[in-house]
Structure formats: C-alpha cells, structure tokens
Design an enzyme around this catalytic site. Structure first.
Site, PDB file in Angstrom:
ATOM      1  CD  GLU A  68     -35.330   2.750  -0.691  1.00 16.97           C
ATOM      2  OE1 GLU A  68     -36.367   3.403  -0.490  1.00 16.97           O
ATOM      3  OE2 GLU A  68     -34.473   3.051  -1.545  1.00 16.97           O
ATOM      4  N   GLY A 107     -23.661   5.689  -2.645  1.00 13.43           N
ATOM      5  CA  GLY A 107     -23.423   6.361  -3.917  1.00 13.43           C
ATOM      6  C   GLY A 107     -23.169   5.290  -4.950  1.00 13.43           C
ATOM      7  CB  SER A 133     -26.582   2.737  -0.101  1.00 13.56           C
ATOM      8  OG  SER A 133     -26.997   2.513  -1.425  1.00 13.56           O
ATOM      9  CB  ALA A 134     -22.168   2.104  -2.244  1.00 14.64           C
ATOM     10  CG  HIS A 147     -31.356   1.193  -2.355  1.00 14.84           C
ATOM     11  ND1 HIS A 147     -31.919   2.399  -1.974  1.00 14.84           N
ATOM     12  CD2 HIS A 147     -30.010   1.380  -2.280  1.00 14.84           C
ATOM     13  CE1 HIS A 147     -30.953   3.276  -1.707  1.00 14.84           C
ATOM     14  NE2 HIS A 147     -29.791   2.687  -1.878  1.00 14.84           N
TER      15      HIS A 147
END
Lengths: 244, 244
Positions: free
Chosen positions: A203, A99, A131-132, A168
């Site tokens: 990704e 997020g 991700s985060a 990403h």
C-alpha cells in the site's frame, strides 16, 4: 505511440479520505498527456449501494468524479454508455477502479471492453488502475486477493505488462492467525506458474510505465518474487524496466 | 443412509503441530462409523515439495498419514491410484485436505472425483474436510480466501450443504492495512448471490453434520451472514440444523 500506465496498489490509506494519497501522481500522469476527460470503469464496485449493481456503479462514479473534479479532470463512466465498447474506443484516457477483481473481470469480458481497453492502452492511450484496476493490467487475475464472488468467462486480463502484480501486498498475518501468509500464497502461484514473476506492491506504492521504462513510485519498497529464488526488495524510486 | 460430514475450519493453530487441535473430533467421527481406512485427496497441497506437484502430494500424504496412524486409521491417497474415481467409489471414508482451493477444485473436476465424491457422501460415506476441504463441500468455491492460481473448469463444488462456509474466518485486518476486511468481502459475495447464506467459521471451530442435524463444535463462535441482515453470532455447541 508507446504505453503509458499508472498502476496503483490501493486507493486509500487506512484513516484517510478516498483516493487521497495518489492524487499528485494522478495529476502528473494525466497532465503530462494533456488529458481533460477520463473514461471510468466502475465494475469492481459492488455493494456501494445495496439496492442494485447499477446504483452501486452510480455511487462509485460520483465518488471518483468528486476527486477527479478537484484535480481538474472530467469523469464519464462506461456503465452509463449505451455502447461501452464505443465509449472506450473514443476515450481520451482510461481509469479502472478497485473493488472485487472477479466481478470486474467478469463484466469486462461480458461487455467486450476487455479487448477494447487492451487495444487502446497498447496504442498509447493513458491507462490508470488502482487495486483491482492494477490487477487487470496483468496477464491474468491470478494474483488478486479478492473473493471469487462470480465466475468470469476467463481469468485472462489485459496483459499490458508481462508480470503479475499483487496489490495491497502485506507482510504478515494478524497475530495468532494460522491461514497462509501472502508470501505463501504467491509461492503457491509460482509453483503452478513457474515462468511468471510477481511484484508485491505494498500500500502507498505504484508503478509508472512509460514505453520501455518502468519505475517504482510512492513511499514503500516492492517485494519481487520468482520461482525458486529468494524474494528481493526494491526501494522506492527503483528503475524496474528490466521486468518489462 | 444419511450424510455424515465433519467440516473443519483449519488444520492447525498458529504455533501448534500439524492437525493437532481437531484430532479428538476426527477420532470420534471415524470411530462412530467404525472406519479403518480413509481415502485422502491431496490436490490442494501445492508447493510442499517444489520439485513437482506429485512430490508435493507425496509429502502431504505422508504428513497426514503420520497424524491418522497415531489415531489408529490407515490413509490411502487418490493421487497414487491408477484410477482415482474407482478408489473414491470403493472408499470407506473420504478426507479432503486444505491448501489452495482453486487447485483442489481444478483437479477434482479434471480427474472426475468431484462427481464421485458427491455420490458417495450423499449416500452416507463419511466425509471430512479441513480448510479448502470444507470449502469444496459447499455449492461453490466462491467464499474461499485463496489465491486463484489456476482456472478450474467450473467454480461448482460438491454441494453437500446448502450454504457457503468461509474457513479461517477473521474479524479484523492487521492494523493500518486498508484492504477489504473479511466481512466486507462476504458482503460483496452476498450482493451478487443474494439467496445464499455464509457461515464464517473461525479457526478452532468445525461443523458436524449428521443427516438433518448440524452442530457447531470447537471453541469459538460462528458468524452468520445473509443478504440485507445484520450478521449473527452462534456460540460453540449451537444447533445449526435450521441452515440445512
């Protein structure tokens, strides 16, 4: 006990269901340590319900719960704990969701779980992030792609690995767009942080850390950046232990 | 004396020469106030020369000088001043160049020119910025697209306008990429900053502020975002004074 980390570039491939592609890796990772229950950190999830942040964390937790339940794991979330630090200290395993990285880091400092997670992960509690959640395993948040929607107390993060991840990782801009490419942004980071290394994690790829060993898993090569050197590519399956 | 601002989305369109497209606007803006010399802020420019930041600022200043000289304006740079605050206080006009917004904001706070520029621009000294230089005219840097390569003392900026600009506003991700779109990022910002408005300034467009008046110039529509409302599009030439 040595560190066991699963650092995933992204939750979801375009067009696929939420957290679909990394499921086999998540299962293997947790089963290898006989984990039953995972303590989830939802603070990167803003705006999943516009009513309130609390509602957004609830929606996020339910979404993650649905996936983990299917794989046979229970999920509890720190945002539902009276004492989030205590929940972390007693955690069997920790998962930090993606997020907004700035919001995640702000809340991790504010609640005190930044330090608590660091201590747990350093003494062998399995840590997973996407991700985060992969970004916060790094020394700082400085290679996030996210918008700085809130000012955290500090950019410092868990420092579980001695390099920065750019999740990403993306090779090109959309055609005709004049903004900086991801590679240019990372090169700017290196100018100001000359001793740091950056691993551009595309990704559908992830890093698996097992004590002194690190491996690139998933289906795409990784792009490695160091100041003053040409970027290098590493194929899926590469042993990256030298970067630890 | 009222505020006169020229806030440009981007310096350069893909494939064009540096600062090519906004030249007519820059000329008109400066000539209307009979400006001869512009004080330039190069601190967003990291990595134009890898040798050192100082060398990078030199390269940046020369590049901007070449463009402004052609238009008939002299350029001096704050990084070459013994006292940058004094140079700003005596400036005839101020231009803040694009690059990395975090680095720009860190240096503007560190040198004290953040406050000095604010005072000058509020009392009628012409202020021009492109990309990061437009972002710092806002209340904060919170809607930048840049990588947080350095932690500034504060996210607060010049606050010359009461809304946030997102420069290089971009409608879509490259095909197949699962990361957040720009619109999703701005919506996350609004969840955490519900009273703020965001103006998505596409490349090849700019805002011209003249006291209580504001107009969208350039060749592309602007996308307006407010919490809990559907985004709105404004055509080039639109009067946007209501947002001041």
């Amino acid at each position: 006990m040595h560190k066991k980390l699963l650092l995933i570039s992204n939750s979801t491939m375009a067009g696929e269901e939420y957290l679909a592609w990394p499921q086999p890796y998540i299962s293997d990772f947790l089963n290898s340590e006989k984990v039953k229950k995972v303590t989830f950190v939802p603070y990167a999830g803003v705006g999943l319900d516009e009513e309130s942040l609390e509602a957004s964390y609830n929606v996020y937790t339910e979404r993650v719960q649905a996936v983990f339940a299917k794989l046979g794991f229970e999920i509890e979330s720190v945002h539902q704990a009276a004492n989030p630090v205590k929940m972390i200290q007693e955690a069997e395993s920790i998962a930090v969701g993606g997020g907004n990285t700035f919001h995640l880091v702000a809340k991790m400092h504010e609640t005190g779980i930044m330090q608590a997670i660091k201590e747990k992960a350093e003494t062998g509690t399995t840590y997973m992030g996407w991700s985060a959640g992969s970004n916060v395993a790094c020394p700082s948040l400085m290679t996030t792609n996210d918008m700085p929607i809130i000012q955290p107390e500090s950019f410092d993060c868990l420092n579980l690995i001695p390099f920065q991840i750019n999740p990403h990782y993306l090779d090109a801009n959309p055609e005709g767009h004049g903004g900086e490419t991801r590679e240019q942004r990372i090169e700017e980071f290196l100018v100001v942080n000359k001793n740091m290394k950056v691993l551009g994690l595309r990704e559908a790829s992830l890093l698996f850390v097992d004590g002194p060993l690190m491996k690139l898993l998933g289906s795409r090569p990784l792009r490695f950046f160091a100041f003053g050197a040409a970027p290098e590519e590493f194929a899926p399956g590469s042993d990256l232990s030298r970067f630890l």
